[in-house]
Design a protein around this motif. Structure first.
Motif, PDB file in Angstrom:
ATOM      1  N   GLU A  55       0.838  -1.196   0.000  1.00  0.00           N
ATOM      2  CA  GLU A  55       0.000   0.000   0.000  1.00  0.00           C
ATOM      3  C   GLU A  55       0.876   1.251   0.000  1.00  0.00           C
ATOM      4  O   GLU A  55       2.081   1.169   0.258  1.00  0.00           O
ATOM      5  CB  GLU A  55      -0.898  -0.013   1.229  1.00  0.00           C
ATOM      6  N   LYS A  94      -2.607   9.425   7.248  1.00  0.00           N
ATOM      7  CA  LYS A  94      -3.107   8.110   6.829  1.00  0.00           C
ATOM      8  C   LYS A  94      -3.591   7.340   8.046  1.00  0.00           C
ATOM      9  O   LYS A  94      -2.901   7.253   9.058  1.00  0.00           O
ATOM     10  CB  LYS A  94      -1.976   7.353   6.127  1.00  0.00           C
ATOM     11  N   CYS A  97      -5.211   1.326   5.120  1.00  0.00           N
ATOM     12  CA  CYS A  97      -5.520   0.947   3.743  1.00  0.00           C
ATOM     13  C   CYS A  97      -5.910  -0.527   3.675  1.00  0.00           C
ATOM     14  O   CYS A  97      -5.412  -1.340   4.450  1.00  0.00           O
ATOM     15  CB  CYS A  97      -4.314   1.173   2.824  1.00  0.00           C
ATOM     16  N   CYS A 108      -7.945   3.635   0.912  1.00  0.00           N
ATOM     17  CA  CYS A 108      -7.269   4.157   2.093  1.00  0.00           C
ATOM     18  C   CYS A 108      -8.145   5.200   2.779  1.00  0.00           C
ATOM     19  O   CYS A 108      -8.766   6.035   2.123  1.00  0.00           O
ATOM     20  CB  CYS A 108      -5.935   4.802   1.718  1.00  0.00           C
TER      21      CYS A 108
END
Length: 168
Positions: A55, A94, A97, A108
């Protein structure tokens, strides 16, 4: 020409050994050459990361979100003769994901923090006062100095230019 043929033959024998065709199913040179040619695109794509199972990293996701923001908002400034509205993407984080079930890439989830403000295009005291009042209103509506936060999930695909966010 002989050296080139020897390299192809050596590569074909290595592939022949790796695929387990030795023994009862001895492949011909033409078939080995076909296997090498057939596998070449997959080898090239995997070396570019397009067939990669990994990812996007935090930095790659941050860059992809910022590129998407820039593609729809430009420099983040709405200009008019009296004042300018500024929107800044301050932070992208982030959260996680998952591989896409259908199609390429990963879905994600990430959070963003944006700030907004108003600046005056006028030098008069009335123009500056107007921009200050508008700035105070915008900052109140958008979370003050800490900004607006949002959480979203999008598809991210690894292309030849790096990771890209796909709005679906």
């Amino acid at each position: 020409m002989k050296r080139f043929s020897r390299e192809i033959c050596t590569t074909a024998i290595i592939i022949d050994n790796c695929l387990g065709f030795r023994g009862f199913m001895r492949l011909t040179f033409k078939r080995n050459l076909f296997i090498v040619i057939a596998l070449a695109p997959a080898i090239l794509l995997s070396s570019c990361g397009l067939l990669s199972a990994s990812e996007p990293t935090d930095e790659e996701l941050d860059q992809a979100v910022r590129q998407y923001f820039q593609s729809i908002a430009g420099d983040g400034v709405v200009r008019n003769p009296l004042s300018n509205l500024h929107m800044n993407l301050e932070e992208v984080r982030k959260l996680g994901c998952e591989p896409a079930n259908e199609g390429p890439g990963f879905f994600c989830t990430y959070s963003t923090r944006m700030t907004a403000g108003v600046s005056s295009n006028e030098t008069s005291s009335d123009g500056i006062a107007h921009a200050e009042a508008a700035d105070a209103l915008v900052r109140t509506l958008t979370g003050g100095n800490s900004g607006m936060t949002d959480t979203a999930t999008h598809r991210f695909v690894n292309t030849f230019g790096g990771w890209e966010m796909v709005a679906e």
